[in-house]
Write an enzyme that holds these catalytic residues in place. Structure first.
Site, PDB file in Angstrom:
ATOM      1  N   TYR A  17       0.856  -1.187   0.000  1.00 45.72           N
ATOM      2  CA  TYR A  17       0.000   0.000   0.000  1.00 45.72           C
ATOM      3  C   TYR A  17       0.892   1.236   0.000  1.00 45.72           C
ATOM      4  CZ  TYR A  17       0.923   1.250   4.884  1.00 45.72           C
ATOM      5  OH  TYR A  17       1.530   1.647   6.053  1.00 45.72           O
ATOM      6  N   CYS A  18       0.269   2.384  -0.325  1.00 43.98           N
ATOM      7  CA  CYS A  18       1.015   3.639  -0.286  1.00 43.98           C
ATOM      8  C   CYS A  18       0.121   4.755   0.248  1.00 43.98           C
ATOM      9  CB  CYS A  18       1.671   3.966  -1.623  1.00 43.98           C
ATOM     10  SG  CYS A  18       0.582   3.903  -3.067  1.00 43.98           S
ATOM     11  N   ARG A  19       0.093   5.907  -0.401  1.00 43.57           N
ATOM     12  CA  ARG A  19      -0.591   7.063   0.172  1.00 43.57           C
ATOM     13  C   ARG A  19      -2.103   6.955   0.121  1.00 43.57           C
ATOM     14  NH1 ARG A  19       3.516  11.227  -2.869  1.00 43.57           N
ATOM     15  NH2 ARG A  19       5.180  11.185  -1.270  1.00 43.57           N
ATOM     16  N   CYS A  65      -2.604   6.457  -5.677  1.00 44.79           N
ATOM     17  CA  CYS A  65      -1.149   6.564  -5.573  1.00 44.79           C
ATOM     18  C   CYS A  65      -0.542   5.401  -6.355  1.00 44.79           C
ATOM     19  CB  CYS A  65      -0.744   6.504  -4.099  1.00 44.79           C
ATOM     20  SG  CYS A  65       1.017   6.291  -3.792  1.00 44.79           S
TER      21      CYS A  65
END
Length: 228
Positions: free
Chosen positions: A183-185, A189
Site C-alpha cells: 500500500y502507499c498514500r 497513488c
C-alpha cells in the site's frame, strides 16, 4: 423585514458562505495534493514545496487558503512552520472528493489509467476486510512502499517499510513464501502499483491494497508511528 428575519437571513448567508470557503479551498489540484501529503503526516512548508515542485512563497499561499478554511492546523518550531490535517474528517473529505470525481467524470478515470501505466487493471487487489482476515490468520505481510519519513509519521499497524525505489535491492528482506500486500498514500497513488509489478516480476505473490493511508485514516482506524 423584522429583526428576527434579518438575523435569520444573515445566518443563512454566513452558513453558505462558510460552506463556500471550504469549497474554494478544495478548488485547486495543488491544494488537494497538499492535503493528500498531509494525510501521510505533518510537513513543513519547505518540504511540501520541494515535493510538489513549488516555490516556498507559492506553497505558503496555498496553505494559507487551506488554513482559512480550517482544513489544516499549524505549529511553529523556530523559523519553520509545520502543517497537519485539522482532523481525520478532512482525510474523509478528500477521499470522497476523489471517489465522486472518478464516478462522475470519465476523464478522471482515464487520467488514472494513464498515470498508473499499462496493465494496472491486471494487478490483483485486496480490500481492507480481506487484508484484516489474512493478517489474523498470519498469512500475509503488509508492505508500506512510501518514503521512510511518511512511514515514520504514520502507517498501518504491523507494516514493514521498504520504499518502492529501494525494493529491488532489498527483496531478500521479504519472505518468499508469504503473500505480500503493498500500500502507499491512497487509492490513487502509483507507488503500490509499481511495487506489485516489481514483486511479481521476481516471482513473489504480491497484491495491492485497494486503499492507502488516506482512506485508512478516513475510516478512523488506528495509525501506528515509528516511535509506537
Amino acid at each position: 423585514m423584522n429583526s428576527g428575519t434579518d438575523a435569520r437571513e444573515a445566518g443563512r448567508a454566513e452558513l453558505w458562505g462558510g460552506f463556500a470557503r471550504v469549497g474554494k479551498a478544495l478548488g485547486s489540484g495543488t491544494r488537494l495534493q497538499m492535503l493528500d501529503l498531509l494525510a501521510q503526516g505533518e510537513r513543513s512548508v519547505e518540504s511540501l514545496a520541494e515535493t510538489l515542485g513549488l516555490g516556498v512563497s507559492t506553497a505558503s499561499a496555498h496553505l494559507q487558503t487551506l488554513k482559512r478554511a480550517q482544513l489544516v492546523r499549524t505549529r511553529r518550531v523556530k523559523n519553520h512552520v509545520f502543517y497537519a490535517l485539522a482532523g481525520d474528517d478532512v482525510a474523509a473529505l478528500l477521499s470522497l472528493v476523489q471517489k465522486v470525481a472518478v464516478t462522475h467524470l470519465a476523464e478522471v478515470e482515464r487520467a488514472w489509467e494513464h498515470f498508473s501505466g499499462p496493465g494496472q487493471g491486471e494487478i490483483e487487489e485486496v480490500d481492507r476486510a480481506e487484508l484484516l482476515a489474512r493478517l489474523e490468520k498470519g498469512s500475509a505481510l503488509v508492505l508500506d512502499v512510501r518514503p521512510e519519513a511518511e512511514f515514520a509519521a504514520g502507517h498501518l499497524p504491523g507494516a514493514v517499510s521498504i520504499p518502492v525505489d529501494e525494493l529491488t535491492r532489498r527483496l531478500d528482506e521479504l519472505p518468499e513464501d508469504t503473500d505480500i500486500v503493498a500500500y502507499c498514500r491512497g487509492d490513487y497513488c502509483v507507488m503500490a502499483v509499481d511495487a506489485v509489478r516489481v514483486l511479481r516480476s521476481h516471482g513473489r505473490r504480491a497484491y495491492r491494497l485497494n486503499e492507502g493511508l488516506l482512506e485508512w485514516r478516513a475510516s478512523g482506524r488506528p495509525v501506528q508511528t515509528a516511535s509506537a
